[in-house]
Design a protein around this motif. Structure first.
Motif, mmCIF file in Angstrom:
data_model
loop_
_atom_site.group_PDB
_atom_site.id
_atom_site.type_symbol
_atom_site.label_atom_id
_atom_site.label_comp_id
_atom_site.label_asym_id
_atom_site.label_seq_id
_atom_site.Cartn_x
_atom_site.Cartn_y
_atom_site.Cartn_z
ATOM 1 N N ASN A 197 73.976 18.027 40.201
ATOM 2 C CA ASN A 197 73.723 18.297 38.784
ATOM 3 C C ASN A 197 74.547 19.517 38.382
ATOM 4 O O ASN A 197 74.482 20.556 39.023
ATOM 5 N N GLU A 198 75.295 19.393 37.284
ATOM 6 C CA GLU A 198 76.271 20.413 36.936
ATOM 7 C C GLU A 198 75.799 21.468 35.948
ATOM 8 O O GLU A 198 76.572 22.331 35.580
ATOM 9 N N LYS A 199 74.585 21.411 35.474
ATOM 10 C CA LYS A 199 74.182 22.386 34.458
ATOM 11 C C LYS A 199 72.843 23.016 34.834
ATOM 12 O O LYS A 199 71.821 22.752 34.225
ATOM 13 N N ILE A 200 72.875 23.883 35.835
ATOM 14 C CA ILE A 200 71.663 24.558 36.295
ATOM 15 C C ILE A 200 71.716 26.015 35.858
ATOM 16 O O ILE A 200 72.637 26.754 36.220
ATOM 17 N N ARG A 201 70.728 26.421 35.074
ATOM 18 C CA ARG A 201 70.626 27.820 34.649
ATOM 19 C C ARG A 201 69.817 28.622 35.660
ATOM 20 O O ARG A 201 70.156 29.743 36.001
ATOM 21 N N SER B 298 74.342 33.981 24.879
ATOM 22 C CA SER B 298 73.997 32.701 24.259
ATOM 23 C C SER B 298 74.182 31.568 25.265
ATOM 24 O O SER B 298 74.847 31.726 26.288
ATOM 25 N N ALA B 299 73.620 30.409 24.928
ATOM 26 C CA ALA B 299 73.733 29.242 25.803
ATOM 27 C C ALA B 299 75.196 28.848 25.992
ATOM 28 O O ALA B 299 75.597 28.402 27.066
ATOM 29 N N ASP B 300 75.996 29.030 24.953
ATOM 30 C CA ASP B 300 77.419 28.671 25.038
ATOM 31 C C ASP B 300 78.192 29.572 25.997
ATOM 32 O O ASP B 300 79.214 29.168 26.537
ATOM 33 N N GLU B 301 77.714 30.793 26.189
ATOM 34 C CA GLU B 301 78.403 31.752 27.055
ATOM 35 C C GLU B 301 77.949 31.678 28.510
ATOM 36 O O GLU B 301 78.565 32.274 29.385
ATOM 37 N N LEU C 163 70.879 32.561 35.538
ATOM 38 C CA LEU C 163 72.309 32.805 35.381
ATOM 39 C C LEU C 163 72.693 33.281 33.982
ATOM 40 O O LEU C 163 73.809 33.741 33.786
ATOM 41 N N ARG C 164 71.773 33.163 33.021
ATOM 42 C CA ARG C 164 72.087 33.638 31.675
ATOM 43 C C ARG C 164 71.818 35.130 31.617
ATOM 44 O O ARG C 164 70.693 35.575 31.793
ATOM 45 N N ALA C 165 72.867 35.876 31.358
ATOM 46 C CA ALA C 165 72.722 37.332 31.250
ATOM 47 C C ALA C 165 71.876 37.662 30.033
ATOM 48 O O ALA C 165 71.849 36.910 29.055
ATOM 49 N N ASP C 166 71.172 38.781 30.095
ATOM 50 C CA ASP C 166 70.341 39.202 28.973
ATOM 51 C C ASP C 166 71.167 39.287 27.705
ATOM 52 O O ASP C 166 72.229 39.912 27.692
ATOM 53 N N GLY C 167 70.693 38.626 26.652
ATOM 54 C CA GLY C 167 71.363 38.652 25.369
ATOM 55 C C GLY C 167 72.506 37.660 25.232
ATOM 56 O O GLY C 167 73.122 37.561 24.181
ATOM 57 N N ARG D 65 61.785 32.260 32.703
ATOM 58 C CA ARG D 65 61.867 31.861 31.292
ATOM 59 C C ARG D 65 61.031 32.811 30.429
ATOM 60 O O ARG D 65 61.468 33.230 29.352
ATOM 61 N N ASN D 66 59.836 33.133 30.896
ATOM 62 C CA ASN D 66 58.960 34.048 30.165
ATOM 63 C C ASN D 66 59.591 35.430 30.037
ATOM 64 O O ASN D 66 59.517 36.061 28.982
ATOM 65 N N ARG D 67 60.191 35.907 31.103
ATOM 66 C CA ARG D 67 60.846 37.215 31.056
ATOM 67 C C ARG D 67 61.941 37.226 29.993
ATOM 68 O O ARG D 67 62.024 38.146 29.177
ATOM 69 N N ALA D 68 62.775 36.192 29.978
ATOM 70 C CA ALA D 68 63.870 36.129 29.005
ATOM 71 C C ALA D 68 63.325 36.105 27.574
ATOM 72 O O ALA D 68 63.843 36.809 26.694
ATOM 73 N N ALA D 69 62.279 35.319 27.337
ATOM 74 C CA ALA D 69 61.695 35.234 25.994
ATOM 75 C C ALA D 69 61.061 36.566 25.587
ATOM 76 O O ALA D 69 61.219 37.018 24.443
ATOM 77 N N ARG D 70 60.356 37.190 26.507
ATOM 78 C CA ARG D 70 59.708 38.473 26.192
ATOM 79 C C ARG D 70 60.736 39.568 25.925
ATOM 80 O O ARG D 70 60.557 40.398 25.038
ATOM 81 N N ARG D 71 61.809 39.558 26.698
ATOM 82 C CA ARG D 71 62.855 40.564 26.493
ATOM 83 C C ARG D 71 63.503 40.377 25.122
ATOM 84 O O ARG D 71 63.822 41.338 24.433
ATOM 85 N N THR D 72 63.692 39.125 24.715
ATOM 86 C CA THR D 72 64.260 38.835 23.402
ATOM 87 C C THR D 72 63.376 39.382 22.286
ATOM 88 O O THR D 72 63.869 39.895 21.283
ATOM 89 N N ARG D 73 62.057 39.305 22.452
ATOM 90 C CA ARG D 73 61.110 39.775 21.424
ATOM 91 C C ARG D 73 60.788 41.270 21.535
ATOM 92 O O ARG D 73 60.137 41.818 20.645
ATOM 93 N N TRP D 74 61.190 41.920 22.601
ATOM 94 C CA TRP D 74 60.800 43.299 22.888
ATOM 95 C C TRP D 74 61.124 44.254 21.737
ATOM 96 O O TRP D 74 60.316 45.105 21.373
#
Length: 169
Positions: free
Chosen positions: A44-48, A30-33, A24-28, A87-96
């Protein structure tokens, strides 16, 4: 739909199958957004990472977290593995963008990964495009970095199951 449905009549506890898992976290973003979901089984109310579960006896799918997906399917490895892939995809995209991009003789940024030649180049219209091998991306982008991230998304979609390619990244 929220709340604890484990004790609700008509809701099966076993025999579920995972249709998809969604980050559910869009690329780029933040956790707050992030707009988190609520598990439709335990509440459970906080599922990403939302595991979309289906059951042959029900017409509706349930959006649940990893632990509930494990219990519902009886599979205690698959949900974790699917979530880890996201999770790996998100981390790799951040480092791309921080990767060591080389520059070709024509002045284009490129990477060679697992036999793939990935190129980002300026277009004649002042925008940016990309190529994966001999295949051109379907669009152009206003910036070099936007083209690189679009290249990542396209390349990941085509190769994410290739453990040999992504194991060392």
């Amino acid at each position: 739909m929220s709340g604890n449905r484990w004790d609700q009549p008509g809701v099966p506890h076993k025999g579920w199958h995972c249709v998809d898992v969604v980050d559910l976290r869009a690329d780029g973003e933040s956790a707050d957004e992030t707009d988190y979901a609520t598990c439709q089984i335990c509440g459970n109310e906080k599922i990403r990472y939302v595991h979309i579960m289906e059951h042959p006896d029900l017409d509706e799918n349930f959006d649940v977290g990893c632990v509930c997906a494990e219990k519902m399917s009886g599979d205690y490895e698959g949900p974790k593995r699917r979530e880890a892939k996201l999770r790996n995809r998100a981390a790799r995209r951040t480092r791309w963008l921080q990767r060591k991009w080389r520059v070709s003789g024509k002045g284009n940024s490129f990477l060679n990964l697992g036999g793939y030649n990935l190129v980002v180049y300026p277009t004649k219209t002042g925008r940016w495009g990309y190529k994966i091998g001999d295949r051109f991306g379907p669009r152009t982008y206003p910036t070099n970095n936007e083209a690189k991230l679009a290249l990542f998304d396209d390349f990941w979609a085509a190769t994410h199951d290739d453990d040999r390619l992504w194991a060392s990244d």
